[in-house]
Design an enzyme around this catalytic site. Structure first.
Site, PDB file in Angstrom:
ATOM      1  CG  HIS A 158      -2.095  -0.961   1.032  1.00 42.54           C
ATOM      2  ND1 HIS A 158      -2.936  -1.318   2.061  1.00 42.54           N
ATOM      3  CD2 HIS A 158      -2.519  -1.660  -0.054  1.00 42.54           C
ATOM      4  CE1 HIS A 158      -3.827  -2.189   1.606  1.00 42.54           C
ATOM      5  NE2 HIS A 158      -3.585  -2.416   0.335  1.00 42.54           N
ATOM      6  CE1 TYR A 179       3.878  -6.746  -4.958  1.00 43.69           C
ATOM      7  CE2 TYR A 179       2.946  -8.877  -4.315  1.00 43.69           C
ATOM      8  CZ  TYR A 179       2.826  -7.661  -4.963  1.00 43.69           C
ATOM      9  OH  TYR A 179       1.657  -7.363  -5.634  1.00 43.69           O
ATOM     10  CD  GLU A 214      -5.117  -4.075  -9.996  1.00 41.54           C
ATOM     11  OE1 GLU A 214      -4.262  -3.245  -9.624  1.00 41.54           O
ATOM     12  OE2 GLU A 214      -6.152  -4.330  -9.348  1.00 41.54           O
TER      13      GLU A 214
END
Ligand code: GLY
Ligand code: MN
Ligand code: MN
Length: 455
Positions: A248, A405, A424
């Site tokens: 985020h 990641y 995405e």
């Protein structure tokens, strides 16, 4: 179809469901409040999605009240909009208000009143009604208002007025409707995704070592607003180097460095609908070997997920397909070792992959970026854990966003450190499979390199 007709049809469908459930009742949906940012300055106003879905009305200070009665074996609906009254003095400062006089004609709603009438009028509308459909446990303020309305109705008990005794969650009904997008919604979502795709292209083409994350954010915003999108659908993520491993992260001031990756997760909101695209690309326009290896695994995982995104499959099947491809890739690159995990199946079963892939592959997309709608099939006699995953059907819209990641660690080959990749795209389920609506921006590594070279 005229715009007001769309909202009338939706209100009518909701009324039909209320009638089927309780033979009638009163439904109340308010829009969002304005929120102060700091002294005399507000956050950009954004209407409430449920309210907008039923009215198409974007002003603050509004409430929709639907009165559903029976008309023989059918339902009968009367809709009331409570909105800000005209006020020449305030309109000089804040802009033109539609006002209750013009609202019925413009919005195709039966009745409109000043919002100053809401409390008094709801006391009347709730009289002799059994069922109230409202957002349950929304906020202390909403509870206070409901108590106030109920007090007014209960105050009339001695005159023989009955007060409501059943409270139903209106969100459950509206959210199930919102899960299935109609042609009007899909058209907007296609256009929103096309704008966002162009913004990603613009950012890729302008990117070079030495720029800062916020400069790419500015390019995204330019393309969104210049194309008529009203807003971002969520805060843009522009993450250089190690920041790409922070899920985020926001666009910050980190310098984009030669040899590193940049991950951009950004989408605009157009006419109330979100788009949600992530691309990961090399800051200098050329993937390194290890970056390319993990990129291609992630893309293969996305393709595997897309192949499983079709009507009749469950919401989980694309995720499972992505997990298999990602975990196999982690084994191939020795980020997971057979000696430790035993087998591909075992690595999936035990969740060994979670160290490198810790989120789900999809979420619903619509008016909200993480859109509403249950991820489980309704099932009357089982607990929520046992309810089967949602079966995909035509008209549902979702994202497909696998990622990898890799944070620095002693047992991880240094060549992979700080590589964070997510890819995405947005898909509409149709009758035979799915339509990718965000592929206006390339996704293939060679195509991304070609795009960044040809500036
Ligand atoms: N941008 C939020 C998400 O991808 O879910
Ligand atoms: Mn997403
Ligand atoms: Mn996203």
């Amino acid at each position: 179809m005229n715009k007001p007709d769309i909202y009338q049809l939706r209100r009518n469908e909701l009324a039909k469901q209320i009638f089927a459930k309780t033979g009638g009742g009163i439904a109340v949906v308010s829009t969002a409040s304005e929120i102060a940012r700091n002294r005399d300055s507000e956050f950009p106003y954004r209407h409430d999605s449920d309210f907008y879905y039923l009215t198409g009305f974007e002003e603050p200070g509004a409430t929709l009240v639907m009165k559903v009665d029976s008309n023989g074996s059918k339902h009968q609906l009367q809709s009331h909009l409570f909105c800000r009254p005209k006020d020449p003095e305030r309109e000089i400062w804040d802009g033109i208000r539609l006002g209750p006089e013009a609202a019925p004609e413009v919005l195709g709603i039966e009745y409109a009143h000043s919002n100053q009438e809401l409390d008094r009028k709801l006391g009347e509308l709730l009289a002799d009604q059994d069922a109230v459909y409202i957002r349950l446990a929304e906020s202390a303020e909403a509870d206070r208002r409901l108590r106030h309305w109920m007090k007014q109705v209960r105050g009339q008990a001695r005159s023989g007025v009955n007060s409501p005794s059943e409270f139903h969650d209106i969100e459950a009904l509206i959210h199930e409707m919102r899960l299935f997008k109609d042609a009007h919604e899909i058209d907007i979502m296609r256009r929103a995704a096309a704008i966002s795709a162009r913004a990603h292209i613009r950012a890729m083409q302008i990117c070079k070592p030495g720029m800062r994350e916020y400069q790419l954010e500015a390019e995204l915003l330019h393309e969104f607003r210049n194309s008529g999108a009203q807003s971002v659908a969520y805060n843009s993520i522009v993450a250089g180097g190690a920041n790409s491993c922070i899920l985020h992260y926001r666009a910050g001031s980190t310098e984009l460095r030669n040899g590193e990756l940049c991950l951009i997760d950004a989408g605009c909101e157009l006419d109330g609908y979100a788009s949600d695209i992530t691309r990961t690309f090399p800051v200098n326009g050329k993937f390194t070997g290890p970056q390319r290896a993990l990129y291609d695994i992630t893309l293969a995982a996305q393709e595997a997920a897309i192949a499983m995104t079709k009507p009749g499959n469950t919401f989980m099947q694309p995720h499972e397909a992505a997990l298999t491809a990602l975990t196999q890739g982690l084994l191939d690159e020795k980020l997971l070792k057979i000696a430790d995990v035993g087998s591909l199946e075992n690595a999936i079963e035990t969740g060994a992959y979670r160290r490198f892939y810790m989120h789900r592959t999809s979420h619903w997309l619509g008016m909200d970026v993480h859109d509403v709608g249950s991820y489980r099939e309704a099932s009357l006699d089982s607990s929520s854990e046992d309810k089967p995953w949602r079966i995909l059907k035509s008209g549902m819209v979702m994202t497909i966003e696998p990622g990898l990641y890799v944070r620095p660690a002693d047992d991880v080959d240094e060549k992979f450190w700080n590589i964070g990749i997510r890819i995405e795209d947005d898909v509409v389920i149709n009758n035979s499979g799915c339509e990718l609506i965000s592929r206006g921006v390339p996704v293939n590594a060679d195509e991304i390199e070609a795009l960044m070279k040809n500036v």
